[in-house]
Structures are given as C-alpha cells and as structure tokens.
Design a protein around this motif. Structure first.
Motif, mmCIF file in Angstrom:
data_model
loop_
_atom_site.group_PDB
_atom_site.id
_atom_site.type_symbol
_atom_site.label_atom_id
_atom_site.label_comp_id
_atom_site.label_asym_id
_atom_site.label_seq_id
_atom_site.Cartn_x
_atom_site.Cartn_y
_atom_site.Cartn_z
ATOM 1 N N ARG A 1 17.415 16.498 41.252
ATOM 2 C CA ARG A 1 18.775 15.956 41.188
ATOM 3 C C ARG A 1 19.280 16.011 39.751
ATOM 4 O O ARG A 1 20.462 16.175 39.499
ATOM 5 N N GLY A 2 18.336 15.891 38.795
ATOM 6 C CA GLY A 2 18.680 15.884 37.373
ATOM 7 C C GLY A 2 19.320 17.168 36.901
ATOM 8 O O GLY A 2 19.921 17.206 35.847
ATOM 9 N N HIS A 3 19.179 18.271 37.696
ATOM 10 C CA HIS A 3 19.840 19.511 37.289
ATOM 11 C C HIS A 3 21.344 19.313 37.196
ATOM 12 O O HIS A 3 22.017 19.998 36.457
ATOM 13 N N SER A 4 21.821 18.354 37.995
ATOM 14 C CA SER A 4 23.250 18.071 37.907
ATOM 15 C C SER A 4 23.488 16.785 37.124
ATOM 16 O O SER A 4 24.547 16.197 37.165
ATOM 17 N N ALA A 5 22.437 16.370 36.380
ATOM 18 C CA ALA A 5 22.533 15.077 35.678
ATOM 19 C C ALA A 5 23.629 15.062 34.628
ATOM 20 O O ALA A 5 24.232 14.031 34.388
ATOM 21 N N ARG A 6 23.886 16.218 34.020
ATOM 22 C CA ARG A 6 24.908 16.198 32.981
ATOM 23 C C ARG A 6 26.257 15.843 33.596
ATOM 24 O O ARG A 6 27.048 15.145 32.981
ATOM 25 N N ALA A 7 26.444 16.314 34.827
ATOM 26 C CA ALA A 7 27.695 15.956 35.481
ATOM 27 C C ALA A 7 27.717 14.455 35.753
ATOM 28 O O ALA A 7 28.729 13.789 35.577
ATOM 29 N N GLU A 8 26.546 13.929 36.158
ATOM 30 C CA GLU A 8 26.497 12.488 36.453
ATOM 31 C C GLU A 8 26.745 11.656 35.212
ATOM 32 O O GLU A 8 27.475 10.683 35.222
ATOM 33 N N THR A 9 26.085 12.045 34.088
ATOM 34 C CA THR A 9 26.257 11.262 32.871
ATOM 35 C C THR A 9 27.690 11.348 32.397
ATOM 36 O O THR A 9 28.229 10.400 31.864
ATOM 37 N N LYS A 10 28.294 12.523 32.614
ATOM 38 C CA LYS A 10 29.690 12.627 32.239
ATOM 39 C C LYS A 10 30.497 11.598 33.015
ATOM 40 O O LYS A 10 31.463 11.065 32.517
ATOM 41 N N GLY A 11 30.028 11.319 34.247
ATOM 42 C CA GLY A 11 30.699 10.309 35.056
ATOM 43 C C GLY A 11 30.737 8.964 34.355
ATOM 44 O O GLY A 11 31.744 8.273 34.370
ATOM 45 N N ILE A 12 29.642 8.613 33.694
ATOM 46 C CA ILE A 12 29.578 7.305 33.036
ATOM 47 C C ILE A 12 30.422 7.265 31.778
ATOM 48 O O ILE A 12 31.137 6.314 31.535
ATOM 49 N N LEU A 13 30.303 8.294 30.965
ATOM 50 C CA LEU A 13 30.962 8.243 29.662
ATOM 51 C C LEU A 13 32.225 9.092 29.583
ATOM 52 O O LEU A 13 32.826 9.195 28.524
ATOM 53 N N ALA A 14 32.602 9.699 30.715
ATOM 54 C CA ALA A 14 33.815 10.516 30.696
ATOM 55 C C ALA A 14 34.990 9.664 30.230
ATOM 56 O O ALA A 14 35.168 8.531 30.691
ATOM 57 N N GLY A 15 35.743 10.189 29.305
ATOM 58 C CA GLY A 15 36.911 9.459 28.817
ATOM 59 C C GLY A 15 36.571 8.323 27.889
ATOM 60 O O GLY A 15 37.438 7.518 27.531
ATOM 61 N N ALA A 16 35.294 8.234 27.502
ATOM 62 C CA ALA A 16 34.893 7.102 26.645
ATOM 63 C C ALA A 16 34.940 7.471 25.164
ATOM 64 O O ALA A 16 34.424 6.758 24.332
ATOM 65 N N GLU A 17 35.566 8.609 24.845
ATOM 66 C CA GLU A 17 35.598 9.051 23.438
ATOM 67 C C GLU A 17 36.128 7.951 22.519
ATOM 68 O O GLU A 17 35.572 7.718 21.446
ATOM 69 N N ASP A 18 37.212 7.291 22.948
ATOM 70 C CA ASP A 18 37.798 6.241 22.095
ATOM 71 C C ASP A 18 36.818 5.097 21.896
ATOM 72 O O ASP A 18 36.680 4.555 20.808
ATOM 73 N N GLU A 19 36.136 4.764 23.004
ATOM 74 C CA GLU A 19 35.176 3.658 22.939
ATOM 75 C C GLU A 19 34.018 4.027 21.992
ATOM 76 O O GLU A 19 33.527 3.195 21.228
ATOM 77 N N ILE A 20 33.612 5.294 22.058
ATOM 78 C CA ILE A 20 32.542 5.767 21.172
ATOM 79 C C ILE A 20 33.027 5.714 19.722
ATOM 80 O O ILE A 20 32.314 5.235 18.834
ATOM 81 N N ASP A 21 34.268 6.160 19.497
ATOM 82 C CA ASP A 21 34.819 6.115 18.135
ATOM 83 C C ASP A 21 34.837 4.675 17.618
ATOM 84 O O ASP A 21 34.466 4.421 16.480
ATOM 85 N N ARG A 22 35.257 3.753 18.484
ATOM 86 C CA ARG A 22 35.340 2.344 18.051
ATOM 87 C C ARG A 22 33.963 1.791 17.697
ATOM 88 O O ARG A 22 33.816 1.018 16.759
ATOM 89 N N LEU A 23 32.957 2.223 18.468
ATOM 90 C CA LEU A 23 31.598 1.730 18.242
ATOM 91 C C LEU A 23 31.126 2.075 16.829
ATOM 92 O O LEU A 23 30.329 1.362 16.245
ATOM 93 N N PHE A 24 31.624 3.187 16.306
ATOM 94 C CA PHE A 24 31.130 3.647 15.003
ATOM 95 C C PHE A 24 32.120 3.432 13.868
ATOM 96 O O PHE A 24 31.973 3.990 12.804
ATOM 97 N N GLN A 25 33.145 2.634 14.115
ATOM 98 C CA GLN A 25 34.108 2.369 13.045
ATOM 99 C C GLN A 25 33.511 1.399 12.030
ATOM 100 O O GLN A 25 32.753 0.529 12.395
#
Lengths: 225, 162
Positions: B138-162
């Motif tokens: 199932r992990g072969h498609s894991a990157r798609a799954e993980t994208k599910g969790i953090l998709a669109g979280a770029e701003d949140e990631i940026d804030r974490l490292f401000q």
C-alpha cells in the motif's frame, strides 16, 4: 523514509549530518541539544571512541511542532567523518529524508571536504537515492577561523550546482536565505543549474546551527505537502 | 534512480492488527515487551509492559545494531542474520527481521527462556511478514496519502519555521 504514524499522530523524519572528520557535525547536534527545551527533545546518544570521535553515529530526536494535528518528529543523526568508517557511515543513510553537509571552512580541509562530498554522492547512489532531488542543505562551518576559505571558493568546490534538465524548472528561483542570490539560475554558458541552500556557521557558538536545521526540516516537510 | 527513500504510513487499523498479534505472542511466550522498529530506526509500535527506558533511543540503537550485523553477515559470506540475541543475567533481547522492512524486538527476562521466545516468535514472524508486506505494498501509493495530510499546509509549515 518518512513515516506517518496515524496511531500516535506523528510524522517521523530522518535527517543526516554528513561531512569530513572534525568538521563540526557533532557540535551542531550538541548545540541543538543544549538549546531545545527538554520536553521537545530526547536524549543525545553518542556512539563515540574514547577520544570522543564519532565511531558509529550521534542521535538526537527533536519535536519541531505540530502540523494538521501531527507532531513533527525529526531524528537527527551524524555520521563518523573519518574516511575509514565508510561502512558504518553508509548504514546511517538508510531511509534518510534530508541531508546536511557540514563543510570545514579551513583552506587546509578543502580536499577532505571534497572527498566527503563525493563519498556522500556515492553512498546515496548505492541506496538508489538521488541527492539532487532530496532536501539537501550545506553548512560552511568554522567561519570564525582566520584560515577560513572565501565563501565563493567553497561554493565553487562543494556546491557548484547540478544541471536542471526539466524545462519547466528552468527559471530563476531566488535563494530565500541569501539576499540577491538564486538557487536556480542560468549560467553565462546558457546552462541552467540548481544549488543547495547554504549557510555560514560557527557551530561551537551556535551561529547558523538553527538556520541550517530549520531550512532542511522545512524542505523535508514540504516534500510531503 | 529513486528520488529518495519512500514514505510509508501506519494507520490505527494497522496498529490494532499488529498489536493483537504481538499481544498473543507475549501471552504465549511469557516475554515482557515487544517493539516494532523500522529499518531507519523509527519506533513503530510497543506492546506489553511499557519500557522504563528511552524507547526512541532504544529503537535507533536496535536498528543500528541490526544493520551492523547485516554487514557482518555479508562479510562472512551470509546474506543476512535473520535474528540476534543479546543475553543478560536478568534481561535479554531477541531481534528478528520481518521481511527486510522492520525489526521485531522482544524483551524477556528469567520468567521465560530464549528457546521459548524463539519458538513462539517463528509463528508471529510469518504473520507480521504478511501484514507488513501488505502495508508496504500500500505504501507504494504512500506519497499520495501523505500528500493528503499535508496538502495545502505550505503556509502552516512556513509559520512553524518563522
């Protein structure tokens, strides 16, 4: 090999500090250990010789915050820098998500830096990983020393850039960490190249240590976004 | 060439299934505690008596131990050592490879024997190999799954490292 653990609501990522012997990899981890709140980090484990040279690895787990309800847990490793420890150095790269190359700025260590960088490329390739595609950051350490080489010399020797073949990516990308510089740019020869972000550091006093860690961690998390 | 090591995910259902197997194994073998550690040194699951030591550091060291022994095996012409045992006076550790993906680590004391742990482990290793094979498949498609969790979280990631 980042692991998303839905059961414990954690994202686990592995970052490896690579570089020549006595370059400051362990010092980076020691500084992080000293500055991060105890409830956000685990123990610093060092498998070192009696003279405190890294024999196998140093290890430090740190929590860098929560995203979407998932704790972001980074496992920081160093490798032994000495040439003859290559077997154990290679083992540590298994499952790596991001790499920090800690270079020694001293002119006399230029050859050791280049040898270590080549060794990093070779060891990554043996696992089938492509260093030009994974989060990769360079830290030029020991910038305070009088015999530190000029930055352009270090960049030319250790971070000259790799060719960008994908036409869609052939456009200037500003370096968010160094004003006026680009991470992706076109050379006068017409070739497009991309360089790894780099930082100047004095690990013993902590300069540049967290900038480096933040940059590589952010790049790792962005690969999941 | 692969870009990097692939991601894989571990769901609550996976955790429940693996925990059930491990609990049955602990009851059968009378061992104290079983841990699953991935080959990169990350602790995946702990079942049984909760360890009183730093389990994260322990997981890292067991993975390194196992990897180093893998290389030792190759140097003497073996492809691998499928299992390892570290014997102490009171406490001992049994480590076994699970499909070259994760490591089963069993802590046991004088309430049982190494032979008993090995015997009962044989069954659970087959069981876990099947479970992890499916999980990594199932992990072969894991990157798609993980994208599910953090998709669109770029701003949140940026804030974490401000």
């Amino acid at each position: 090999m980042s692991m998303i653990n839905y059961a414990s609501r954690e994202i686990n990522c592995k970052i490896v500090y690579y570089g020549p012997g006595l370059g400051g990899k362990t010092t980076n981890l020691e500084h992080i250990y000293g500055k991060v709140a105890p409830d956000s980090r685990g123990k610093l484990i060092s498998l070192a010789t009696e003279t405190e040279r890294t024999l196998f690895f140093d290890f430090l787990p740190v929590d860098l915050g929560t995203i979407r309800g998932f704790k972001t847990r980074f496992h920081l490793y160093t490798v032994p820098g000495q040439v003859y420890y290559n077997a154990s150095r290679k083992l540590i790269l298994k499952g790596v998500d991001g790499v920090v190359f800690v270079g020694d700025s001293q002119v006399e260590r230029m050859e050791a830096n280049q040898e270590s960088m080549q060794n990093l490329y070779d060891n990554m390739a043996e696992y089938g990983y492509d260093l030009t595609k994974i989060p990769f950051v360079v830290q030029y350490n020991k910038r305070d020393l009088p015999n530190a080489a000029p930055l352009p010399d270090l960049q030319a020797a250790l971070n000259p850039g790799w060719e960008v073949m994908d036409a869609a990516r052939q456009r200037s990308m500003p370096n968010p960490y160094q004003q006026g510089e680009n991470l992706v740019e076109q050379l006068p020869t017409g070739e497009w190249v991309e360089r790894a972000p780099y930082f100047e550091g004095v690990a013993i006093s902590g300069d540049g240590v967290f900038d480096t860690l933040r940059a590589v961690s952010k790049l790792v998390l962005k690969t999941l976004a | 060439m692969a870009v990097s090591a692939s991601s894989w995910s571990f769901t609550e259902d996976d955790f429940a299934a693996i925990s059930r197997s491990l609990e049955r194994f602990l009851a059968d073998s009378n061992a104290r505690c079983a841990l699953i550690v991935d080959r990169a040194g990350q602790l995946v699951a702990t079942v049984g008596e909760q360890p009183r030591f730093d389990a994260v550091a322990f997981a890292t060291l067991t993975a390194a131990d196992f990897s180093a022994n893998d290389q030792l095996a190759r140097l003497i012409g073996e492809t691998e050592f499928r299992s390892l045992v570290h014997r102490g006076e009171q406490e001992s550790i049994f480590l076994a490879d699970i499909g070259r993906r994760v490591i089963l680590v069993v802590l046991f004391d004088t309430r049982t024997t190494e032979g008993m742990v090995r015997l009962k482990a044989k069954w659970i290793i087959d069981d876990l190999e099947r479970t992890f094979a499916a999980l990594f498949e199932r992990g072969h498609s894991a990157r798609a799954e993980t994208k599910g969790i953090l998709a669109g979280a770029e701003d949140e990631i940026d804030r974490l490292f401000q």
